[in-house]
Design an enzyme around this catalytic site. Structure first.
Site, mmCIF file in Angstrom:
data_model
loop_
_atom_site.group_PDB
_atom_site.id
_atom_site.type_symbol
_atom_site.label_atom_id
_atom_site.label_comp_id
_atom_site.label_asym_id
_atom_site.label_seq_id
_atom_site.Cartn_x
_atom_site.Cartn_y
_atom_site.Cartn_z
ATOM 1 N N HIS A 119 0.897 -1.255 -0.032
ATOM 2 C CA HIS A 119 0.099 0.058 -0.089
ATOM 3 C C HIS A 119 0.835 1.224 0.003
ATOM 4 C CE1 HIS A 119 -3.752 -2.318 0.630
ATOM 5 N NE2 HIS A 119 -3.102 -2.975 1.630
ATOM 6 N N LYS A 170 -9.034 -6.123 -6.013
ATOM 7 C CA LYS A 170 -8.874 -6.700 -4.476
ATOM 8 C C LYS A 170 -10.340 -6.739 -3.812
ATOM 9 C CE LYS A 170 -6.940 -6.519 -0.204
ATOM 10 N NZ LYS A 170 -6.544 -5.371 0.407
ATOM 11 N N HIS A 194 -8.385 -10.480 0.412
ATOM 12 C CA HIS A 194 -8.108 -10.325 1.606
ATOM 13 C C HIS A 194 -8.931 -11.312 2.545
ATOM 14 C CE1 HIS A 194 -8.172 -8.188 5.597
ATOM 15 N NE2 HIS A 194 -9.199 -8.770 5.706
ATOM 16 N N HIS A 238 -3.118 -13.042 3.603
ATOM 17 C CA HIS A 238 -3.119 -13.064 5.091
ATOM 18 C C HIS A 238 -3.361 -14.638 5.567
ATOM 19 C CE1 HIS A 238 -3.143 -8.728 4.572
ATOM 20 N NE2 HIS A 238 -4.290 -8.734 4.503
ATOM 21 N N ASP A 245 2.205 -6.302 2.929
ATOM 22 C CA ASP A 245 1.228 -5.447 3.187
ATOM 23 C C ASP A 245 2.109 -4.151 3.823
ATOM 24 O OD1 ASP A 245 -1.130 -4.664 3.508
ATOM 25 O OD2 ASP A 245 -1.559 -5.898 5.349
#
Length: 424
Positions: A85, A210, A251, A271, A341
């Protein structure tokens, strides 16, 4: 999809005015062969323009070539990060971060993003997948890098993350919010709205989609492991994205949500904290990559004492479950890709993910392969980047010593070349 990615890569190629016309020969004590997972010694790479022409231990420098001697070092492909990000960077105060972010106009955040992009590139990461930003900052950053206005990694980017009303994609629950997010910003309900949300992102240039399949750690009002979209909604998102030649990154912390996302056909699970062995087996069978974001998990765990109590509880629960997930994932043989991340933590520290891979049980060679060729496979770019081979883009880094003896040497990058241009 391959045609689209080739077009994106050509658009993001190095500025022809900056690419040296003369051949360049890089020499070091070692070269990492990502295909074999082994070192070649000595390591030599011949570069012409933006491409690699030859590699090995007996490559000869053509007449007029510039020879760069890097000494006791290892040559590696430029590293790849599948989860960044670049438009943000969290500090140590959750509330202050949110307050300051709201006060910063998009132009200021764009300048910050340029700084973060440069740090990432100089850390040896020549390609990233940026998974969500506001105000189209990732679009602007990508274009500025592409056009040679600033230096940064090659970018795949998502624009807005897609998700449910009140979920991880929907921000804080502020009563009477004067500008609530809608479909254009990725908030959708029902299959038709979710298809439309994909189309909005693609309209403005998103090269990956995403989606928030479960709750998150750093969002305030949702349970970290609960599903947030139905199978019908996720299937609509994946079908529409794939129809438009975009991959889907989900995610997903929760096990139930992961089962739904895998069935819907997502390309990666980000994750994956609470995934159980049976779900990991399903991911392996379907060819779904796991992007474990170990650096973010560790960063948030270490910050737990200074986070709001509801978020701290989620962070600690996710971190504990994550260790078990990684152990099982390695045993089962799921495909991993590197994603940090970054933005949750500091930019430019991306290579710490490799050391964390080794801490969790990977060999140094396995971790390096994940950070290069495996991540390139996930991004659909293995024909262009991810290994030092003739015909691929000259994305090359050098780190001190024998990288298989000390994988954390990747945190001390000596040299960076992107598309034939030395940037460090």
């Amino acid at each position: 999809m391959q045609i689209l990615l080739a077009l994106l890569l050509s658009a993001a190629a190095a500025d022809p005015a900056r690419v040296p016309s003369q051949p360049i020969v890089l020499k070091a004590a070692h070269l990492f062969d990502a295909n074999a997972g082994k070192l070649v010694s000595p390591g030599i790479v011949l570069v012409q323009g933006e491409k690699i022409m030859a590699t090995g231990n007996d490559v000869h420098a053509p007449e007029g070539a510039q020879v760069i001697e890097l000494g006791d070092a290892t040559l590696l492909p430029g590293l790849l990060d599948a989860h960044t990000h670049l438009s943000m960077e969290a500090g140590d105060n959750y509330y202050e971060d949110d307050f300051k972010q709201r006060l910063r106009p998009p132009a200021e955040r764009a300048h910050q993003a340029a700084v973060y992009a440069l740090r990432t590139l100089r850390a040896g990461f020549t390609t990233v997948r940026d998974l969500g930003a506001s105000d189209y900052i990732d679009l602007g950053l990508h274009n500025a890098i592409r056009d040679g206005l600033i230096e940064g990694p090659r970018m795949i980017f998502a624009l807005h993350g897609l998700g449910a009303r009140g979920g991880h994609a929907d921000g804080l629950a502020i009563p009477d919010d004067p500008k609530p997010h809608g479909v254009r910003e990725g908030i959708c309900s029902g299959a038709d709205e979710c298809r439309d949300a994909v189309r909005w992102q693609v309209k403005y240039g998103a090269t990956v989609i995403k989606v928030m399949a479960s709750g998150g750690v750093l969002s305030y009002g949702d349970a970290v492991d609960h599903p947030q979209l139905t199978l019908e909604e996720l299937t609509a998102i994946v079908q529409e994205a794939h129809n438009l030649a975009r991959k889907v990154a989900a995610h997903c912390h929760g096990d139930t949500a992961a089962k739904v996302a895998i069935k819907a056909g997502v390309d990666s699970l980000e994750h994956a904290s609470f995934l159980k062995p049976e779900t990991l087996k399903q991911a392996k069978e379907k060819g779904v990559f796991i992007v474990p974001t170990l650096l973010a998990v560790e960063t948030v765990r270490m910050k737990a004492k200074i986070l709001p109590p509801p978020i701290a509880a989620k962070a600690l629960a996710a971190a504990e479950a994550h260790i078990k997930m990684m152990k099982e994932g390695l045993r089962i043989g799921v495909r991993f890709a590197l994603g940090t991340d970054s933005g949750v933590g500091k930019h430019g520290q991306n290579a710490k993910e490799l050391g964390l891979f080794v801490d969790r049980g990977m060999s140094p060679a396995q971790a390096l392969r994940v950070g290069t060729l495996e991540t390139a496979e996930l991004l659909g770019m293995a024909a262009q980047v991810g290994s030092l081979e003739a015909g691929k883009l000259a994305d090359i880094i050098a780190v001190p010593g024998d990288v298989l003896a000390d994988v954390r040497a990747t945190e001390r990058v000596l040299f960076v070349m992107k598309g034939g241009v030395a940037v460090k």
